[in-house]
Design a protein around this motif. Sequence first.
Motif, PDB file in Angstrom:
ATOM      1  N   GLY A   5     -16.930   6.748  10.287  1.00 55.32           N
ATOM      2  CA  GLY A   5     -15.803   6.508   9.124  1.00 55.32           C
ATOM      3  C   GLY A   5     -14.954   5.184   9.528  1.00 55.32           C
ATOM      4  O   GLY A   5     -14.337   4.784   8.156  1.00 55.32           O
ATOM      5  N   ASP A   6     -15.144   4.905  10.540  1.00 55.24           N
ATOM      6  CA  ASP A   6     -14.778   3.396  10.790  1.00 55.24           C
ATOM      7  C   ASP A   6     -15.371   2.325   9.832  1.00 55.24           C
ATOM      8  O   ASP A   6     -14.474   1.421   9.068  1.00 55.24           O
ATOM      9  N   PHE A   7     -16.645   2.506   9.422  1.00 54.75           N
ATOM     10  CA  PHE A   7     -17.351   1.554   8.701  1.00 54.75           C
ATOM     11  C   PHE A   7     -16.241   1.855   7.347  1.00 54.75           C
ATOM     12  O   PHE A   7     -16.476   1.036   6.125  1.00 54.75           O
ATOM     13  N   LEU A   8     -16.457   2.961   7.035  1.00 58.52           N
ATOM     14  CA  LEU A   8     -16.189   3.685   5.079  1.00 58.52           C
ATOM     15  C   LEU A   8     -14.582   2.960   5.008  1.00 58.52           C
ATOM     16  O   LEU A   8     -14.076   2.632   3.902  1.00 58.52           O
ATOM     17  N   ASN A  13     -10.421  -0.408   2.598  1.00 53.70           N
ATOM     18  CA  ASN A  13      -9.958  -1.482   2.135  1.00 53.70           C
ATOM     19  C   ASN A  13      -9.928  -2.492   1.695  1.00 53.70           C
ATOM     20  O   ASN A  13      -8.766  -3.497   1.508  1.00 53.70           O
ATOM     21  N   TRP A  14     -11.682  -3.265   2.637  1.00 52.09           N
ATOM     22  CA  TRP A  14     -12.066  -4.802   2.103  1.00 52.09           C
ATOM     23  C   TRP A  14     -11.635  -4.133   0.442  1.00 52.09           C
ATOM     24  O   TRP A  14     -11.553  -5.520  -0.431  1.00 52.09           O
ATOM     25  N   PHE A  15     -12.127  -3.565  -0.084  1.00 51.37           N
ATOM     26  CA  PHE A  15     -12.595  -3.445  -1.822  1.00 51.37           C
ATOM     27  C   PHE A  15     -11.791  -3.050  -2.619  1.00 51.37           C
ATOM     28  O   PHE A  15     -10.899  -3.927  -4.000  1.00 51.37           O
ATOM     29  N   SER A  16     -10.560  -2.282  -1.680  1.00 52.17           N
ATOM     30  CA  SER A  16      -8.831  -2.406  -2.635  1.00 52.17           C
ATOM     31  C   SER A  16      -8.239  -3.488  -2.416  1.00 52.17           C
ATOM     32  O   SER A  16      -7.447  -4.110  -3.708  1.00 52.17           O
ATOM     33  N   ALA A  17      -8.372  -4.770  -1.909  1.00 46.35           N
ATOM     34  CA  ALA A  17      -8.102  -5.686  -1.511  1.00 46.35           C
ATOM     35  C   ALA A  17      -8.555  -6.639  -2.280  1.00 46.35           C
ATOM     36  O   ALA A  17      -8.500  -7.736  -2.454  1.00 46.35           O
ATOM     37  N   SER A  18      -9.732  -6.738  -2.695  1.00 44.69           N
ATOM     38  CA  SER A  18     -10.469  -7.879  -2.850  1.00 44.69           C
ATOM     39  C   SER A  18     -10.350  -7.738  -4.794  1.00 44.69           C
ATOM     40  O   SER A  18     -10.195  -8.734  -5.270  1.00 44.69           O
TER      41      SER A  18
END
Length: 44
Positions: A5-8, A13-18
């Motif tokens: 879940g932490d990885f997800l 978060n990374w995907f939305s900020a990219s």
Amino acid sequence: MTPSGDFLSRFINWFSASGADKAPVAIKPKDQDYFSRLMNRISG
């Protein structure tokens, strides 16, 4: 929280900020398709 879940969460978060935010699209209500009108009505 589980490690998966932490990885997800980190991935989301990374995907939305990219990406870059785009300017909103202004479409007249009468020109919207049925699904868009329905979702706009539901979201208030």
